[in-house]
Design a protein around this motif. Structure first.
Motif, PDB file in Angstrom:
ATOM      1  N   ALA A  63       0.859  -1.145   0.029  1.00  0.00           N
ATOM      2  CA  ALA A  63      -0.058   0.136   0.076  1.00  0.00           C
ATOM      3  C   ALA A  63       0.872   1.278  -0.022  1.00  0.00           C
ATOM      4  O   ALA A  63       0.437   2.345  -0.615  1.00  0.00           O
ATOM      5  CB  ALA A  63      -0.801  -0.067   1.011  1.00  0.00           C
ATOM      6  N   THR A  64       1.905   1.316   0.706  1.00  0.00           N
ATOM      7  CA  THR A  64       3.056   2.120   0.687  1.00  0.00           C
ATOM      8  C   THR A  64       3.368   2.652  -0.314  1.00  0.00           C
ATOM      9  O   THR A  64       3.686   3.705  -1.173  1.00  0.00           O
ATOM     10  CB  THR A  64       3.956   2.084   1.878  1.00  0.00           C
ATOM     11  OG1 THR A  64       3.295   1.922   3.162  1.00  0.00           O
ATOM     12  CG2 THR A  64       4.914   3.077   1.786  1.00  0.00           C
ATOM     13  N   VAL A 106       1.050   4.412  -2.665  1.00  0.00           N
ATOM     14  CA  VAL A 106       0.699   5.705  -2.311  1.00  0.00           C
ATOM     15  C   VAL A 106       1.947   6.624  -2.956  1.00  0.00           C
ATOM     16  O   VAL A 106       1.683   7.867  -3.517  1.00  0.00           O
ATOM     17  CB  VAL A 106       0.530   6.001  -0.827  1.00  0.00           C
ATOM     18  CG1 VAL A 106       0.701   7.387  -0.413  1.00  0.00           C
ATOM     19  CG2 VAL A 106      -0.852   5.156  -0.461  1.00  0.00           C
ATOM     20  N   ARG A 155      -3.921  10.489  -9.948  1.00  0.00           N
ATOM     21  CA  ARG A 155      -4.375  10.209  -8.634  1.00  0.00           C
ATOM     22  C   ARG A 155      -6.012   9.903  -8.579  1.00  0.00           C
ATOM     23  O   ARG A 155      -6.677  10.642  -9.424  1.00  0.00           O
ATOM     24  CB  ARG A 155      -4.289  11.406  -7.304  1.00  0.00           C
ATOM     25  CG  ARG A 155      -4.804  12.372  -7.484  1.00  0.00           C
ATOM     26  CD  ARG A 155      -4.408  13.714  -6.699  1.00  0.00           C
ATOM     27  NE  ARG A 155      -4.091  13.379  -5.283  1.00  0.00           N
ATOM     28  CZ  ARG A 155      -4.379  14.262  -4.572  1.00  0.00           C
ATOM     29  NH1 ARG A 155      -4.925  15.431  -4.711  1.00  0.00           N
ATOM     30  NH2 ARG A 155      -3.769  14.098  -3.215  1.00  0.00           N
ATOM     31  N   VAL A 211      -7.256   0.829   0.278  1.00  0.00           N
ATOM     32  CA  VAL A 211      -6.081   1.914  -0.030  1.00  0.00           C
ATOM     33  C   VAL A 211      -6.153   1.775  -1.655  1.00  0.00           C
ATOM     34  O   VAL A 211      -5.699   0.643  -2.384  1.00  0.00           O
ATOM     35  CB  VAL A 211      -4.707   1.593   0.323  1.00  0.00           C
ATOM     36  CG1 VAL A 211      -4.075   2.828  -0.210  1.00  0.00           C
ATOM     37  CG2 VAL A 211      -4.800   1.474   1.940  1.00  0.00           C
ATOM     38  N   ASP A 226      -3.669   7.022  -3.746  1.00  0.00           N
ATOM     39  CA  ASP A 226      -3.240   7.646  -2.770  1.00  0.00           C
ATOM     40  C   ASP A 226      -4.321   7.856  -1.702  1.00  0.00           C
ATOM     41  O   ASP A 226      -3.994   8.416  -0.596  1.00  0.00           O
ATOM     42  CB  ASP A 226      -2.461   9.021  -2.885  1.00  0.00           C
ATOM     43  CG  ASP A 226      -3.355   9.967  -3.391  1.00  0.00           C
ATOM     44  OD1 ASP A 226      -4.479   9.599  -3.959  1.00  0.00           O
ATOM     45  OD2 ASP A 226      -3.265  11.270  -3.277  1.00  0.00           O
ATOM     46  N   ALA A 262      -7.227   6.272   1.117  1.00  0.00           N
ATOM     47  CA  ALA A 262      -7.427   5.106   1.994  1.00  0.00           C
ATOM     48  C   ALA A 262      -8.940   5.241   2.425  1.00  0.00           C
ATOM     49  O   ALA A 262      -9.267   6.438   3.004  1.00  0.00           O
ATOM     50  CB  ALA A 262      -6.351   5.142   3.243  1.00  0.00           C
ATOM     51  N   LEU A 318       1.273   4.153   6.990  1.00  0.00           N
ATOM     52  CA  LEU A 318       1.248   4.714   5.548  1.00  0.00           C
ATOM     53  C   LEU A 318       1.741   6.107   5.484  1.00  0.00           C
ATOM     54  O   LEU A 318       1.767   6.689   6.758  1.00  0.00           O
ATOM     55  CB  LEU A 318      -0.174   4.646   5.128  1.00  0.00           C
ATOM     56  CG  LEU A 318      -0.987   3.258   5.095  1.00  0.00           C
ATOM     57  CD1 LEU A 318      -2.394   3.464   4.716  1.00  0.00           C
ATOM     58  CD2 LEU A 318      -0.457   2.417   3.890  1.00  0.00           C
ATOM     59  N   THR A 366      -0.903  10.229   2.709  1.00  0.00           N
ATOM     60  CA  THR A 366      -1.975   9.383   2.307  1.00  0.00           C
ATOM     61  C   THR A 366      -3.481  10.279   2.616  1.00  0.00           C
ATOM     62  O   THR A 366      -3.544  10.486   3.798  1.00  0.00           O
ATOM     63  CB  THR A 366      -2.286   8.091   2.990  1.00  0.00           C
ATOM     64  OG1 THR A 366      -0.892   7.480   2.826  1.00  0.00           O
ATOM     65  CG2 THR A 366      -3.046   7.245   2.524  1.00  0.00           C
ATOM     66  N   ARG A 367      -4.349  10.288   1.562  1.00  0.00           N
ATOM     67  CA  ARG A 367      -5.610  10.921   1.996  1.00  0.00           C
ATOM     68  C   ARG A 367      -6.511   9.797   2.757  1.00  0.00           C
ATOM     69  O   ARG A 367      -6.698   8.742   2.175  1.00  0.00           O
ATOM     70  CB  ARG A 367      -6.264  11.282   0.762  1.00  0.00           C
ATOM     71  CG  ARG A 367      -5.839  12.595   0.131  1.00  0.00           C
ATOM     72  CD  ARG A 367      -6.354  13.000  -1.206  1.00  0.00           C
ATOM     73  NE  ARG A 367      -6.175  12.092  -2.355  1.00  0.00           N
ATOM     74  CZ  ARG A 367      -7.276  11.891  -3.176  1.00  0.00           C
ATOM     75  NH1 ARG A 367      -7.990  12.801  -3.403  1.00  0.00           N
ATOM     76  NH2 ARG A 367      -6.882  11.225  -4.338  1.00  0.00           N
ATOM     77  N   THR A 395      -5.886  13.222   6.614  1.00  0.00           N
ATOM     78  CA  THR A 395      -4.497  12.732   6.076  1.00  0.00           C
ATOM     79  C   THR A 395      -4.010  11.821   7.042  1.00  0.00           C
ATOM     80  O   THR A 395      -4.345  11.923   8.589  1.00  0.00           O
ATOM     81  CB  THR A 395      -3.511  13.543   5.802  1.00  0.00           C
ATOM     82  OG1 THR A 395      -3.240  14.540   6.784  1.00  0.00           O
ATOM     83  CG2 THR A 395      -3.996  14.432   4.633  1.00  0.00           C
TER      84      THR A 395
END
Length: 308
Positions: free
Chosen positions: A9-10, A13, A23, A174, A177, A179, A215, A219-220, A240
């Motif tokens: 996931a990272t 993002v 995005r 996720v 970017d 989640a 994360l 990350t939103r 965030t």
């Protein structure tokens, strides 16, 4: 030991932060009656879309259902020519009824939830005496996500994360970017979700939250609910990771697990049950379908006496 799901996931993002033009686009609908935010997320390149945590209107006095709230989503999707691939549920909600089956009939998309929904079905199937005709294997849903499962939304990469604690089956999705984290966290000024439902755990919730907070800070986060914290005049459902780590009133950086568990346990002990828990759980454990009609053709919601 590295967490492979968080690592995946990272990476997605960070890739999106390097390519902001690609995005995901997110448009949210807020249902003030249930304080629920439904999110429509789509890939700007292909217009592939997912609808997350939808709401079916329900009048508890009459027992009538309707779809005015969900129709707004249908109108938005059609006006923007989106292609709905997924109807996602972050968990089996106890405060609103899902409109996923109706939205699927209008727009398409597979209904997906975390694989541990079977635990919720087993627990509440017993509480509501749902009978042997109610299967407790998750088959009411089109897809059961496992922790770390990779999927796509058009050209966007997505990762499903198991984040239990509020319920055993909570998932965060996720996508690019962004989640979508259900009822794990609220806005920083409001705190965190309760953990006292059957199968819930404050200690597990803390660990799930800290997992999410690993994360990237940019990350939103898109939340499922807001109740307007004291002193705030408007509803909000986007924040965030960085803002939560810095300022969440219950679980900002520096709050220990034991301190959180003590706070959450004491706080939960004073909470009343959600107003719509009886119809919501019975419908949502069935993927948004009403209980099977009885011999007179009518579907019924049960209320167990002196049980919950």
């Amino acid at each position: 030991m590295p967490d492979p799901a968080i690592a995946a996931a990272t990476r997605q993002v960070l890739d999106m932060l390097d390519n902001p033009a690609g995005r995901p686009c997110v448009h949210s609908f807020f249902d003030e009656k249930t304080f629920t935010a439904t999110h429509v997320v789509h890939d700007p390149a292909t217009r592939a879309a997912a609808i997350i945590d939808s709401v079916m209107d329900y009048d508890p006095a009459s027992g009538r259902t309707s779809y005015a709230s969900a129709q707004k989503i249908v109108d938005y999707v059609r006006e923007n020519r989106l292609d709905v691939i997924w109807q996602l549920e972050t968990h089996a909600h106890a405060d609103h009824l899902s409109a996923a089956p109706w939205l699927k009939s209008q727009l398409g998309g597979q209904i997906g939830i975390g694989a541990d929904i079977v635990q919720v079905q087993q627990t509440f199937g017993t509480i509501f005496n749902a009978g042997t005709h109610f299967t407790r294997d998750g088959s009411q849903f089109d897809h059961l996500f496992t922790d770390g499962e990779q999927f796509s939304l058009g050209t966007l990469r997505a990762t499903a994360l198991h984040v239990p604690g509020h319920t055993p089956a909570d998932m965060a999705f996720v996508i690019g970017d962004a989640a979508f984290i259900g009822d794990t966290l609220f806005m920083p000024d409001y705190g965190t979700a309760r953990a006292d439902f059957p199968g819930g755990s404050a200690r597990m919730l803390y660990r799930s939250i800290r997992r999410l907070l690993s994360l990237p800070p940019a990350t939103r986060l898109f939340l499922c609910h807001d109740y307007k914290a004291p002193g705030r005049d408007s509803y909000a459902w986007e924040t965030t990771i960085g803002a939560e780590r810095a300022a969440n009133v219950h679980v900002h950086d520096g709050i220990s697990e034991d301190a959180f568990v003590d706070m959450r346990t004491k706080r939960d002990a004073g909470l009343s049950l959600p107003n719509l828990i009886m119809p919501s759980v019975q419908v949502n454990m069935r993927a948004g379908h009403l209980p099977e009609a009885e011999e007179n053709g009518v579907s019924y919601i049960k209320i167990p006496i002196n049980t919950l």
